[in-house]
Design an enzyme around this catalytic site. Structure first.
Site, PDB file in Angstrom:
ATOM      1  CG  ASP A 144       0.921   4.120  -3.034  1.00  0.00           C
ATOM      2  OD1 ASP A 144       1.641   4.705  -3.867  1.00  0.00           O
ATOM      3  OD2 ASP A 144       0.426   4.694  -2.036  1.00  0.00           O
TER       4      ASP A 144
ATOM      5  CG  ASP B 242       5.194   8.360  -0.749  1.00  0.00           C
ATOM      6  OD1 ASP B 242       5.980   8.642   0.158  1.00  0.00           O
ATOM      7  OD2 ASP B 242       5.541   8.241  -1.946  1.00  0.00           O
TER       8      ASP B 242
HETATM    9 MG   LIG Z   1       0.016   6.710  -1.678  1.00  0.00          MG
END
Ligand SMILES: [Mg+2]
Length: 227
Positions: A12, A14
């Site tokens: 991932d 962010d």
């Molecule tokens: Mg995230």
């Protein structure tokens, strides 16, 4: 304690590799503030891992803002342009990603963000992105039909490795509850590095919970250890 061996790693972006969640919080706080409304942690928590347009809808509905989704997103965009050049890599992110890359472990990015958004957030980290075999960016990828917690993004991302790894051979790194759910639904292993304010109970399906990427021990998943 060791876990099943993995061959491929999906990240991932962010809140996991970069500290952008703080900047999203600041942008939403500023825009909601224009309407006299407070953007709270309770609301923030419910948005983690969702795509941008979904977040806009939820915020407008929850705070009853007198604004269209399009206008809200445009105002946020103006905030992002000021804030995102300041995005920093999270502790341990560079070391882990460069380690796996140097050892020949195939790695890819699986983010709910769009390509434009990734380009804006990573404008000062372009060399870092070159470590990844490919970038799957959900909001602008026609093959990703639904956002997390749907498993689609991770399955699409894994399918783009030439080796076509099985889901159970893939390890996902996430920071959000929705991301953990998506990875579990994809039948992948998942290491979560959550915001410390997230309740432990919501993370019980994760394979492993860490406080920082710096704590990760690759050998526990059959990956080459740090030297
Ligand atoms: Mg995230």
């Amino acid at each position: 304690m060791t876990f099943s061996k993995v061959t491929h790693v999906l990240f991932d972006l962010d809140g996991l590799l970069i500290d952008s969640e703080n900047f999203y919080t600041q942008a939403f706080t500023n825009v909601c503030g224009k309407y006299g409304k407070a953007f709270t942690w309770e609301l923030k928590k419910s948005l983690l891992g969702f795509q941008g347009h979904e977040c806009a809808e939820k915020i407008i509905k929850e705070l009853d803002l007198p604004v269209t989704k399009e206008d809200f997103m445009k105002q946020c965009q103006e905030e992002y342009e000021v804030l995102f050049p300041n995005v920093q890599l999270m502790p341990g992110a560079k070391k882990l990603v460069e380690h796996l890359k140097s050892k020949g472990v195939p790695i890819a990015l699986a983010t709910s963000s769009s390509e434009d958004s990734v380009n804006m957030k990573m404008q000062n980290h372009t060399a870092f992105l070159e470590n990844f075999h490919h970038l799957t960016m959900g909001s602008s990828d026609p093959d990703v039909k639904k956002g997390k917690p749907d498993p689609s993004i991770f399955l699409v991302c894994a399918s783009r490795f030439p080796e076509k790894p099985k889901p159970e051979e893939c390890l996902v790194f996430e920071d959000a509850v929705n991301g953990v759910k998506a990875a579990c639904a994809a039948n992948m292993l998942v290491v979560v590095v959550p915001d410390p304010r997230i309740e432990k109970e919501l993370l019980k399906d994760a394979t492993l919970v860490l406080r920082s990427l710096e704590e990760f021990q690759p050998e526990l998943f059959g990956l080459p250890p740090y030297e």
